[in-house]
Write an enzyme that holds these catalytic residues in place. Sequence first.
Site, PDB file in Angstrom:
ATOM      1  N   CYS A 142      -0.341  -1.145  -2.046  1.00 41.80           N
ATOM      2  CA  CYS A 142       0.649  -1.196   0.151  1.00 41.80           C
ATOM      3  C   CYS A 142      -0.487  -0.038   0.832  1.00 41.80           C
ATOM      4  CB  CYS A 142       1.700  -0.082  -0.943  1.00 41.80           C
ATOM      5  SG  CYS A 142       2.498   0.138   1.154  1.00 41.80           S
ATOM      6  N   CYS A 157       7.830   2.743  -0.669  1.00 43.16           N
ATOM      7  CA  CYS A 157       8.342   3.072   1.148  1.00 43.16           C
ATOM      8  C   CYS A 157       8.587   1.533   2.048  1.00 43.16           C
ATOM      9  CB  CYS A 157       6.585   3.451   1.281  1.00 43.16           C
ATOM     10  SG  CYS A 157       5.575   1.247   2.023  1.00 43.16           S
ATOM     11  N   CYS A 181       1.893   3.652   1.470  1.00 45.77           N
ATOM     12  CA  CYS A 181       1.994   4.402   0.813  1.00 45.77           C
ATOM     13  C   CYS A 181       0.811   4.340  -1.020  1.00 45.77           C
ATOM     14  CB  CYS A 181       3.241   4.074  -0.305  1.00 45.77           C
ATOM     15  SG  CYS A 181       3.702   3.170  -0.693  1.00 45.77           S
ATOM     16  N   CYS A 199       2.611 -14.126   0.322  1.00 39.30           N
ATOM     17  CA  CYS A 199       1.184 -15.174   1.275  1.00 39.30           C
ATOM     18  C   CYS A 199       1.445 -13.325   2.470  1.00 39.30           C
ATOM     19  CB  CYS A 199       1.733 -15.595   2.133  1.00 39.30           C
ATOM     20  SG  CYS A 199       1.524 -16.065   3.620  1.00 39.30           S
ATOM     21  N   CYS A 221       7.061  -3.233   0.091  1.00 43.63           N
ATOM     22  CA  CYS A 221       6.763  -2.448  -1.050  1.00 43.63           C
ATOM     23  C   CYS A 221       8.564  -2.041  -1.534  1.00 43.63           C
ATOM     24  CB  CYS A 221       6.269  -1.446  -0.272  1.00 43.63           C
ATOM     25  SG  CYS A 221       5.346  -0.471  -1.666  1.00 43.63           S
TER      26      CYS A 221
END
EC number: 1.8.4.12
Length: 140
Positions: free
Chosen positions: A49, A101, A52, A121, A98
Amino acid sequence: MAQNKIEKSEEDWKSVLTPEQYHVLRQKGTERPFSGNLYYNKEKGIYTCAACGQELFSSDTKFESGTGWPSFYDVISSDRVRLHEDNSYFMKRIEVVCSRCGSHLGHVFEDGPEPTGQRYCINSVSLGFTKEEDAGKEKE
Ligand code: FE
């Protein structure tokens, strides 16, 4: 909705992300297809991510979708993301965020390859990448 493990004010996110990252990750934007630097990335490693640093996807599950966005047929572990129904733009889609976060990553569709049939995607700008040979070295 489940608690995010990382909570930041939108002002804080703005100060740590680029404007484009902020737009996609925090305002659920979509980058232009074929614009991201990870779309053509074929190196072995882990996609994280961008907000984070949580590890999300392995290069082993990345595939060429032709869409212009990095595409994966599976997540490293299902607890790394949360899925939300997204009915914006007159489409019925499943948004992927995510789990640590709460940042927007992209969408998941049911037209992916075997063995899962899933196509995550994901915006390139929402992702970081750690090459396999760099994995295990000091992080953050
Ligand atoms: Fe995150």
